[in-house]
Design a protein around this motif. Structure first.
Motif, PDB file in Angstrom:
ATOM      1  N   THR A  71       0.855  -1.187   0.000  1.00  0.00           N
ATOM      2  CA  THR A  71       0.000   0.000   0.000  1.00  0.00           C
ATOM      3  C   THR A  71       0.888   1.232   0.000  1.00  0.00           C
ATOM      4  O   THR A  71       2.032   1.191   0.442  1.00  0.00           O
ATOM      5  CB  THR A  71      -0.954   0.026   1.206  1.00  0.00           C
ATOM      6  OG1 THR A  71      -0.195  -0.055   2.416  1.00  0.00           O
ATOM      7  CG2 THR A  71      -1.948  -1.123   1.142  1.00  0.00           C
ATOM      8  N   SER A  96      -7.365  -2.701  -5.021  1.00  0.00           N
ATOM      9  CA  SER A  96      -8.808  -2.433  -4.926  1.00  0.00           C
ATOM     10  C   SER A  96      -9.634  -3.519  -5.607  1.00  0.00           C
ATOM     11  O   SER A  96     -10.795  -3.720  -5.259  1.00  0.00           O
ATOM     12  CB  SER A  96      -9.136  -1.059  -5.521  1.00  0.00           C
ATOM     13  OG  SER A  96      -8.787  -1.012  -6.895  1.00  0.00           O
ATOM     14  N   ALA A  99     -10.419  -5.864  -2.733  1.00  0.00           N
ATOM     15  CA  ALA A  99     -10.915  -5.303  -1.467  1.00  0.00           C
ATOM     16  C   ALA A  99     -12.441  -5.333  -1.408  1.00  0.00           C
ATOM     17  O   ALA A  99     -13.106  -5.165  -2.426  1.00  0.00           O
ATOM     18  CB  ALA A  99     -10.420  -3.868  -1.308  1.00  0.00           C
ATOM     19  N   PRO A 102     -13.347   0.273   0.722  1.00  0.00           N
ATOM     20  CA  PRO A 102     -12.302   1.207   0.283  1.00  0.00           C
ATOM     21  C   PRO A 102     -11.180   1.284   1.312  1.00  0.00           C
ATOM     22  O   PRO A 102     -11.410   1.133   2.512  1.00  0.00           O
ATOM     23  CB  PRO A 102     -13.030   2.552   0.185  1.00  0.00           C
ATOM     24  CG  PRO A 102     -14.489   2.233   0.180  1.00  0.00           C
ATOM     25  CD  PRO A 102     -14.650   0.917   0.887  1.00  0.00           C
ATOM     26  N   PRO A 105      -4.655   3.046  -1.364  1.00  0.00           N
ATOM     27  CA  PRO A 105      -4.339   2.442  -2.657  1.00  0.00           C
ATOM     28  C   PRO A 105      -3.181   1.468  -2.493  1.00  0.00           C
ATOM     29  O   PRO A 105      -2.316   1.638  -1.632  1.00  0.00           O
ATOM     30  CB  PRO A 105      -3.946   3.646  -3.524  1.00  0.00           C
ATOM     31  CG  PRO A 105      -3.541   4.711  -2.567  1.00  0.00           C
ATOM     32  CD  PRO A 105      -4.320   4.467  -1.310  1.00  0.00           C
TER      33      PRO A 105
END
Length: 132
Positions: A71, A96, A99, A102, A105
């Protein structure tokens, strides 16, 4: 044969016989030692490259498997970074995609099919793209 077909939905017999022969002869253990060592070197190379080229990125997960999850704080969305990386010849998956909620990133980076040098080059490209 008939009982096996009903017991395990018909897995192919030949690959199972080959695996059994490899296990009986000790070749499987030798192969696993080789692969573990190779993958550990590649994982270590990726972790070192991430530290050098992706400052602030966080590596997640255990020291096992064939992928790392990373990340990062700032920069483009992980989908945009993955698309830009692919345009430069580096294939990664946006975190993402995996996932349920949220979050920061991130990327899923595979290291099994590349040499340590190729891994370093790929992570350097990711670092350049994040800095753009």
């Amino acid at each position: 044969m008939e009982a096996k077909r009903f017991a395990d939905l018909g897995n192919a017999v030949l690959p199972q016989l080959v695996l059994a022969a490899l296990m009986d002869g000790g070749a499987m253990e030798r192969h696993l030692r080789l692969v573990r060592t190779r993958h550990r070197r590649r994982r270590d190379a990726m972790v070192e490259a991430i530290a050098a080229h992706l400052p602030g990125a966080v590596v997640h997960g255990a020291a096992a498997g064939l992928h790392l999850t990373v990340t990062y704080e700032a920069g483009p969305a992980d989908t945009e970074l993955a698309a830009a990386a692919l345009a430069h010849g580096v294939k990664v998956q946006p975190l993402s995609w995996h996932a349920q909620r949220p979050g920061r990133p991130g990327l899923v980076l595979g290291y099994a099919a590349r040499t340590a040098a190729e891994i370093g080059e790929g992570v350097a490209i990711l670092g350049d793209l994040l800095r753009e």
